[in-house]
Design an enzyme around this catalytic site. Structure first.
Site, PDB file in Angstrom:
ATOM      1  N   LYS A  53     -14.890   0.804   7.563  1.00 15.57           N
ATOM      2  CA  LYS A  53     -13.512   0.361   7.361  1.00 15.57           C
ATOM      3  C   LYS A  53     -13.154  -0.887   8.168  1.00 15.57           C
ATOM      4  O   LYS A  53     -12.084  -1.468   7.970  1.00 15.57           O
ATOM      5  CB  LYS A  53     -12.534   1.497   7.700  1.00 15.57           C
ATOM      6  CG  LYS A  53     -12.550   2.620   6.673  1.00 15.57           C
ATOM      7  CD  LYS A  53     -11.775   3.848   7.146  1.00 15.57           C
ATOM      8  CE  LYS A  53     -10.309   3.596   7.326  1.00 15.57           C
ATOM      9  NZ  LYS A  53      -9.531   3.699   6.082  1.00 15.57           N
ATOM     10  N   TYR A  75       0.842  -1.203   0.000  1.00 17.97           N
ATOM     11  CA  TYR A  75       0.000   0.000   0.000  1.00 17.97           C
ATOM     12  C   TYR A  75       0.877   1.253   0.000  1.00 17.97           C
ATOM     13  O   TYR A  75       0.704   2.152  -0.831  1.00 17.97           O
ATOM     14  CB  TYR A  75      -0.927   0.010   1.226  1.00 17.97           C
ATOM     15  CG  TYR A  75      -1.549   1.355   1.487  1.00 17.97           C
ATOM     16  CD1 TYR A  75      -2.533   1.864   0.640  1.00 17.97           C
ATOM     17  CD2 TYR A  75      -1.140   2.137   2.563  1.00 17.97           C
ATOM     18  CE1 TYR A  75      -3.094   3.117   0.866  1.00 17.97           C
ATOM     19  CE2 TYR A  75      -1.697   3.386   2.799  1.00 17.97           C
ATOM     20  CZ  TYR A  75      -2.667   3.869   1.948  1.00 17.97           C
ATOM     21  OH  TYR A  75      -3.215   5.108   2.168  1.00 17.97           O
TER      22      TYR A  75
END
Length: 310
Positions: free
Chosen positions: A178, A140
């Site tokens: 999330k 990421y």
């Protein structure tokens, strides 16, 4: 019209809210609502239209005319630091961002995008927006770093605004979808409301992060758009505060419970940022002079929001 990619997500929906707050409603939200729970982030907001992410990518790659666009806030990305599918991450974060950037450059549309403090990796000082300080620990962070590098090559020749923000530890309203990647404040609040003691890793008084309230993050985005500033900037408070401070602020709101300490998980060792603190030199030099909420201030506001109907 303003386009907000990831507009049903955490930071994207808060940007939509901030645009609404200044009277802006001609907003196209682009997102992937396969996780249908994200729709709740938009129910109290005013937007003009919604477009699926895949349809949006097809449109911009084809060069379709999407109308008169005042700006694109590109918040759409996979933000999971535990996702190790590199092909998915590079398609979703790197290639997608390049496609949107070039669409904007070709039409002189201001382009403001989400980078990340994950670009800095595991360092514990000098969080400065320069290549020598960047060494991401996960795919990421690498996808965000690589796009920043791509932007750096283009910036000197760009004729329209390009502005990236390295978000530090953002917390606040509209992050519930999330799951495990939601902030520690969110999880501590849930634990208390379920009748449990809030849980922290042992040593949490020594784990310090730059926790930044999402309302402040949205304010930074809007200011830079309104002032036409280009560059890559840290977006944090400039203060490192402990996880213990987050727990203390959460407990202060609820007025009950005490922290329960648990062992640090083996799988996170060596892949965990124990300390982050944004260097705000460049942000302040660009002219942004507004204050950022402390953990005590931001968590108190967030707790009031989370528990408004409980």
């Amino acid at each position: 019209m303003i386009i907000v990619t990831g507009g049903a997500g955490f930071i994207g929906s808060n940007i939509v809210k901030s645009l609404n707050d200044i009277g802006y409603r001609d907003i196209l939200v682009v997102d992937n609502l396969k996780d249908g729970t994200k729709f709740v982030n938009l129910v109290d907001l005013d937007i003009a239209d919604y477009m699926d992410k895949e349809d949006f990518i097809a449109s911009i790659v084809a060069g379709d005319d999407l109308g008169d666009i005042d700006a694109v806030f590109h918040e759409g990305a996979c933000s999971s630091t535990t996702e190790w599918d590199g092909k998915y991450m590079m398609d979703n974060n790197y290639q997608y961002s390049k496609d949107v950037l070039h669409y904007c450059l070709d039409r002189n549309i201001p382009f403001l995008y989400a980078s990340s403090a994950a670009t800095y990796g595991g360092r514990n000082d000098n969080f400065i927006e320069e290549r020598q300080y960047e060494q991401p620990l996960n795919v990421y962070g690498y996808s965000k770093f690589l796009f920043d590098q791509y932007v750096r090559e283009i910036l000197p020749e760009a004729e329209s605004q390009i502005c990236g923000f390295r978000y530090f530890n953002v917390y606040g309203p509209r992050e519930g979808h999330k799951g495990s990647m939601a902030s520690v404040a969110f999880h501590l609040n849930n634990q208390i409301n379920q009748g449990e003691n809030p849980k922290l890793f042992s040593g949490s008084e020594n784990f310090k992060r730059d926790f930044v309230y999402v309302g402040d993050v949205a304010a930074v985005n809007l200011w830079f758009w309104q002032n036409g500033v280009s560059g890559i900037f840290n977006c944090g408070t400039g203060r490192a505060e402990s996880f213990q401070a987050v727990a203390d602020a959460t407990l202060a709101f609820h007025k009950k419970g005490g922290v329960e300490y648990i062992e640090f998980p083996e799988k996170l060792k060596g892949r965990y940022q124990a300390y982050t603190q944004a260097d705000l030199t460049n942000l302040r030099a660009a002219g942004y002079d507004k204050p950022f909420k402390t953990v005590a201030e931001g968590v108190a506001e967030y707790m009031a929001w989370l528990n408004r109907t409980v």
